[in-house]
Scaffold this active site. Structure first.
Site, short mmCIF file in Angstrom:
data_model
loop_
_atom_site.label_atom_id
_atom_site.label_comp_id
_atom_site.label_asym_id
_atom_site.label_seq_id
_atom_site.Cartn_x
_atom_site.Cartn_y
_atom_site.Cartn_z
N GLY A 138 55.69 46.51 28.85
CA GLY A 138 54.91 47.72 29.04
C GLY A 138 53.59 47.39 28.99
O GLY A 138 52.92 46.35 29.42
N SER A 165 57.55 40.03 28.64
CA SER A 165 56.39 40.79 29.33
C SER A 165 55.48 40.78 28.20
O SER A 165 55.03 39.73 27.36
CB SER A 165 56.63 41.68 30.31
N ALA A 166 55.20 42.24 27.91
CA ALA A 166 54.27 42.39 26.76
C ALA A 166 54.71 41.86 25.54
O ALA A 166 53.95 41.55 24.48
CB ALA A 166 53.90 43.82 26.45
N HIS A 189 54.65 37.22 34.23
CA HIS A 189 54.47 37.72 35.49
C HIS A 189 53.40 36.85 36.32
O HIS A 189 52.56 37.21 37.04
CB HIS A 189 53.84 39.08 35.76
N GLU A 191 57.99 35.03 36.94
CA GLU A 191 59.12 35.99 36.95
C GLU A 191 60.50 35.04 37.03
O GLU A 191 60.63 34.58 38.10
CB GLU A 191 59.34 37.12 37.86
#
Lengths: 237, 237
Positions: free
Chosen positions: A90, A122-123, A159, A194
């Protein structure tokens, strides 16, 4: 002994949430019944409850229960008692701001270093690095610090995207942005595409997935690292 | 009376630096001999001197001299005495950090409000908004605040990019990022595509260039604004 999976993304194009990682997660969470989920990053602003339900739906496929950290009054205690921790993707700034607001950054580092299995996407992967200074996210809130867990001795760019030679656009490429980071900072940066993830066991940090990762070091040409490369050497960079 | 050009980008694809803006700048800087350039954003980490030389080369075509703010011992005085100010693109966090370090943010706001002609490109446009919370840049340094000049009553997203339906990538689209901003912030956000700029004269803010701009308001569908739209109505949003 540290025990982490640090994934570039939660979801591959055309797949369901966490789908590509489930075989690895079944192994990673083999001795775990309940995963404590930290939903603070709120992708697209979804609520903590909605986000936790989404994760519960995905991890049910490998027979894990999920409980959201937001439901606990004493969040530090919840982290100390967690069987396993998952920090979802997020907005990295929102995530870091919440972790500092609840005074959880040190606690999270402590339980990870003591061996609580951790999954970041991700985050949630960004914060395992030294700082969030290589996040791709928009700085929509102002956190009290950009410093994060530092449970790996470098920074992560999730990413990671290669330059698109067809793009008639003047915004900086990802590589340019990371090179700008290295003008002001010494930490190595690992661009994780990814489908790639890091498997951390104690001091062993191994690149997993089928793709190469792009490593940026200050004053050096970027290099491509093959899957199964050991990354512990970055501790001395 | 405020007098600004706030451009999405300095350079269009395949063109030279500032080329597309020169006719407008000849007009904007009609009564100006020397432009004071603020090179702090350092695109790709180039030095203040190199960056200033690049700008001098471009503005020589419209017979303007350029002096870099970094050369002045008393930078506040230099801003008060500047005939015109240009803040170039690069990394918005580095730019904002330097402006705060030299205690220049308030001075810059003051001289702009008193009518010193201003040109901003990219990062230099970002800072004319309420905050840099809608920058696209990587947060490679930690500035003391994200708050900026607020000489326009909204936030700017320069280099605005539409989603690419062919991209098999899971990073957030620009629109998703801006919608996340609006979960936590009330300011309108104007997505300025490359080739668009705002022409600000006093309280009149007019969209220029051939492209539409994308306006994001909290709890509303985004809308496309036609060239020559007056944007002063956003002061009451």
């Amino acid at each position: 002994m540290k025990n982490l999976i640090i994934a570039s993304t939660s979801t591959l194009f055309g797949e369901e949430y966490l789908e590509y990682l489930l075989p690895e997660l079944a192994h990673h969470f083999a001795n775990v019944s309940v995963v404590t989920f930290i939903p603070f990053a709120r992708p697209s602003g979804i609520s903590h409850n909605e986000y936790t339900q989404k994760v519960a739906h995905a991890l049910k496929k490998i027979n894990k229960k999920v409980i959201g950290l937001h439901e606990f009054e004493d969040k530090q205690k919840a982290l100390y008692e967690a069987e396993a921790i998952f920090v979802g993707g997020g907005n990295t700034f929102v995530l870091v701001n919440d972790l500092y607001s609840y005074n959880l950054m040190d606690t999270l580092k402590e339980v990870i270093e003591n061996g609580t299995p951790y999954l970041g996407c991700s985050a949630g992967s960004n914060i395992t690095g030294v700082s969030i200074k290589t996040t791709n996210d928009m700085p929509i809130v102002y956190p009290p610090s950009f410093e994060t867990l530092g449970v790996v001795p470098f920074n992560i760019n999730p990413h990671y995207l290669d330059p698109n030679p067809d793009l008639k656009h003047n915004g900086e490429t990802r590589e340019t942005r990371i090179q700008e980071f290295l003008v002001y900072n010494k930490q190595p940066v690992l661009g994780l595409r990814e489908g790639s993830w890091l498997d951390v066991k104690g001091n062993h940090i191994v690149l997993k997935g089928n793709l190469t990762a792009r490593l940026f070091l200050q004053n050096k040409e970027p290099q491509e690292l093959e899957p199964f490369t050991e990354l512990n050497f970055l501790a001395s960079c």
